[in-house]
Motif scaffolding. Structure first.
Motif, mmCIF file in Angstrom:
data_model
loop_
_atom_site.group_PDB
_atom_site.id
_atom_site.type_symbol
_atom_site.label_atom_id
_atom_site.label_comp_id
_atom_site.label_asym_id
_atom_site.label_seq_id
_atom_site.Cartn_x
_atom_site.Cartn_y
_atom_site.Cartn_z
ATOM 1 N N ILE A 10 0.853 -1.188 0.000
ATOM 2 C CA ILE A 10 0.000 0.000 0.000
ATOM 3 C C ILE A 10 0.888 1.236 0.000
ATOM 4 N N GLU A 11 0.563 2.162 -0.899
ATOM 5 C CA GLU A 11 1.318 3.412 -0.986
ATOM 6 C C GLU A 11 0.356 4.563 -0.693
ATOM 7 N N ILE A 12 0.766 5.448 0.195
ATOM 8 C CA ILE A 12 -0.013 6.649 0.512
ATOM 9 C C ILE A 12 0.677 7.855 -0.106
ATOM 10 N N ASP A 13 -0.090 8.647 -0.856
ATOM 11 C CA ASP A 13 0.414 9.923 -1.351
ATOM 12 C C ASP A 13 -0.273 11.026 -0.549
ATOM 13 N N ARG A 14 0.407 11.483 0.484
ATOM 14 C CA ARG A 14 -0.197 12.475 1.380
ATOM 15 C C ARG A 14 -0.379 13.829 0.719
ATOM 16 N N THR A 15 0.311 14.062 -0.400
ATOM 17 C CA THR A 15 0.137 15.344 -1.095
ATOM 18 C C THR A 15 -1.245 15.419 -1.748
ATOM 19 N N LEU A 16 -1.886 14.257 -1.946
ATOM 20 C CA LEU A 16 -3.212 14.232 -2.564
ATOM 21 C C LEU A 16 -4.334 14.166 -1.539
ATOM 22 N N CYS A 17 -4.070 13.604 -0.374
ATOM 23 C CA CYS A 17 -5.113 13.358 0.628
ATOM 24 C C CYS A 17 -5.810 14.655 1.035
ATOM 25 N N ILE A 18 -7.160 14.565 1.130
ATOM 26 C CA ILE A 18 -7.948 15.711 1.581
ATOM 27 C C ILE A 18 -8.621 15.428 2.926
ATOM 28 N N GLY A 19 -8.202 14.322 3.555
ATOM 29 C CA GLY A 19 -8.674 14.036 4.906
ATOM 30 C C GLY A 19 -10.127 13.641 5.024
ATOM 31 N N SER A 20 -10.683 13.079 3.978
ATOM 32 C CA SER A 20 -12.102 12.707 4.012
ATOM 33 C C SER A 20 -12.385 11.596 5.023
ATOM 34 N N GLY A 21 -11.389 10.774 5.294
ATOM 35 C CA GLY A 21 -11.562 9.706 6.269
ATOM 36 C C GLY A 21 -12.265 8.468 5.742
ATOM 37 N N SER A 22 -12.583 8.442 4.472
ATOM 38 C CA SER A 22 -13.308 7.286 3.921
ATOM 39 C C SER A 22 -12.522 5.996 4.091
ATOM 40 N N CYS A 23 -11.227 6.057 3.881
ATOM 41 C CA CYS A 23 -10.378 4.865 4.012
ATOM 42 C C CYS A 23 -10.384 4.375 5.462
ATOM 43 N N VAL A 24 -10.337 5.310 6.395
ATOM 44 C CA VAL A 24 -10.342 4.939 7.813
ATOM 45 C C VAL A 24 -11.658 4.255 8.169
ATOM 46 N N GLY A 25 -12.749 4.718 7.580
ATOM 47 C CA GLY A 25 -14.045 4.131 7.856
ATOM 48 C C GLY A 25 -14.114 2.658 7.499
ATOM 49 N N LEU A 26 -13.371 2.258 6.481
ATOM 50 C CA LEU A 26 -13.393 0.867 6.038
ATOM 51 C C LEU A 26 -12.250 0.040 6.608
ATOM 52 N N ALA A 27 -11.151 0.677 6.978
ATOM 53 C CA ALA A 27 -9.984 -0.076 7.462
ATOM 54 C C ALA A 27 -9.283 0.717 8.554
ATOM 55 N N SER A 28 -9.963 0.823 9.707
ATOM 56 C CA SER A 28 -9.418 1.641 10.798
ATOM 57 C C SER A 28 -8.198 0.990 11.446
ATOM 58 N N GLU A 29 -7.992 -0.313 11.237
ATOM 59 C CA GLU A 29 -6.782 -0.926 11.787
ATOM 60 C C GLU A 29 -5.558 -0.648 10.920
ATOM 61 N N THR A 30 -5.794 -0.095 9.736
ATOM 62 C CA THR A 30 -4.692 0.182 8.806
ATOM 63 C C THR A 30 -4.369 1.669 8.741
ATOM 64 N N PHE A 31 -5.411 2.495 8.667
ATOM 65 C CA PHE A 31 -5.226 3.928 8.437
ATOM 66 C C PHE A 31 -5.733 4.748 9.619
ATOM 67 N N GLU A 32 -5.158 5.940 9.779
ATOM 68 C CA GLU A 32 -5.689 6.915 10.727
ATOM 69 C C GLU A 32 -5.452 8.307 10.158
#
Ligand code: SF4
Length: 76
Positions: A10-32
């Protein structure tokens, strides 16, 4: 930033993230969401159902999360 989780990378591009939290909603053990309101990996990222992990990355509205299976990019 990048992390191997199970058989996937899994690769995160933080320059693109807008903090919507959608990913956290589905995989809170992976993302915060951090204090800058940007996604990051949890300190410990246990193996999770790969289908749910892929879904959590695929829902990102700005394609900030990429999933690789070996050399092949499978999300987005
Ligand atoms: S779904 Fe995408 S934009 Fe929303 S917090 Fe996760 S990485 Fe950031």
């Amino acid at each position: 930033m990048e992390r191997d989780i199970g058989d996937l990378t899994i690769e995160i591009d933080r320059t693109l993230c807008i903090g919507s939290g959608s990913c956290v909603g589905l995989a809170s053990e992976t993302f915060e969401i951090d204090e800058q309101n940007l996604v990051r990996f949890q300190d410990e990222t246990p193996d999770i159902d790969p289908e749910r992990l892929k879904e959590a990355c695929a829902v990102c509205p700005v394609d900030a999360l990429r999933v690789y299976d070996g050399d092949e990019q499978i999300v987005p």
